[in-house]
Scaffold this active site. Structure first.
Site, short mmCIF file in Angstrom:
data_model
loop_
_atom_site.label_atom_id
_atom_site.label_comp_id
_atom_site.label_asym_id
_atom_site.label_seq_id
_atom_site.Cartn_x
_atom_site.Cartn_y
_atom_site.Cartn_z
CG HIS A 167 50.79 54.31 -99.06
ND1 HIS A 167 49.77 55.07 -99.58
CD2 HIS A 167 50.25 53.11 -98.75
CE1 HIS A 167 48.65 54.35 -99.56
NE2 HIS A 167 48.92 53.15 -99.06
CD GLU A 168 52.27 49.78 -98.46
OE1 GLU A 168 51.51 49.32 -97.58
OE2 GLU A 168 51.87 50.04 -99.61
CB CYS A 171 45.33 52.76 -100.34
SG CYS A 171 45.51 51.66 -98.94
CD GLN A 201 47.19 47.78 -96.95
OE1 GLN A 201 48.39 47.65 -97.16
NE2 GLN A 201 46.35 48.28 -97.84
N GLY A 242 53.03 47.57 -102.70
CA GLY A 242 53.40 47.41 -101.30
C GLY A 242 52.16 46.94 -100.56
ZN ZN Z 1 47.76 51.49 -98.56
#
Ligand code: ZN
Length: 202
Positions: free
Chosen positions: A149-150, A107, A57, A52
């Protein structure tokens, strides 16, 4: 804004990763720049072998994320289920289960470490797809985990802030050698759960 062809993955410490990201206007979703950025996000997720990736990011301040596991990127999560590739725009969790589960999270923005983290086992998520159509899914297990998480990224949260206890953080490379870990370390279940698997117990 229009992303360049190969943006860097931002690392923990960059201010964009700690910010609440803005909603995407429905009228913006069909624009050239927006569609271009979606394609870059997808390419970046696949080329970094992520399961993901969230827009901030790669330096894109927007409530957008991509998820998906296939033969193209399962390398880092050999035990994970197949998850069809999908974009989520303005995603929102509208419901989550009382029961929780545990898994090893990592991550791309926090390289070198993983942690054993608890979150709701299943969720309902609502948002838009890349054509600006509303979509809603009930997700559970590892798929629900990736989504949570995303989605955290869109709210300026990184996984280390979700760790309940410092003893549940490990060097990423150590997970390649789980069979050498001390018996029952760091917990009975963390010991025997590999990347991409879920445990119902701590
Ligand atoms: Zn992440």
């Amino acid at each position: 804004m229009r992303l360049n062809q190969d943006p860097d993955v931002l690392l923990m410490g960059h201010p964009l990763l700690f910010q609440e990201q803005p909603q995407v206007a429905v009228g913006e979703m069909s624009s050239d720049d927006f569609q271009h950025n979606l394609e870059i996000l997808k390419q970046k997720q696949l080329s970094t072998l992520g399961v993901g990736l969230a827009a901030p990011q790669i330096g894109w301040p927007a409530r957008v994320l991509s998820v998906g596991i296939s033969e193209l990127n399962r390398f880092r999560y050999p035990q994970a289920p197949d998850i069809p590739f999908a974009f989520w725009i303005n995603p929102q969790i509208t419901d989550f289960s009382e029961n929780t589960c545990w898994t090893w999270e990592g991550c791309l923005s926090v390289p070198g470490m993983r942690a054993w983290i608890e979150r709701p086992e299943s969720i309902t998520v609502v948002g838009y797809n890349e054509r600006g159509e509303r979509q809603e899914r009930n997700l559970s297990g590892f798929t629900a985990r990736i989504m949570q998480h995303e989605l955290d990224h869109l709210n300026g949260k990184l996984f280390p802030t979700r760790v309940e206890d410092k003893s549940l953080i490990i060097p990423n490379q150590s997970i390649e050698h789980q069979e050498e870990w001390a018996e029952g370390w760091p917990t009975e279940n963390a010991h025997k759960t590999t990347r991409g698997q879920i445990s119902n117990e701590r």
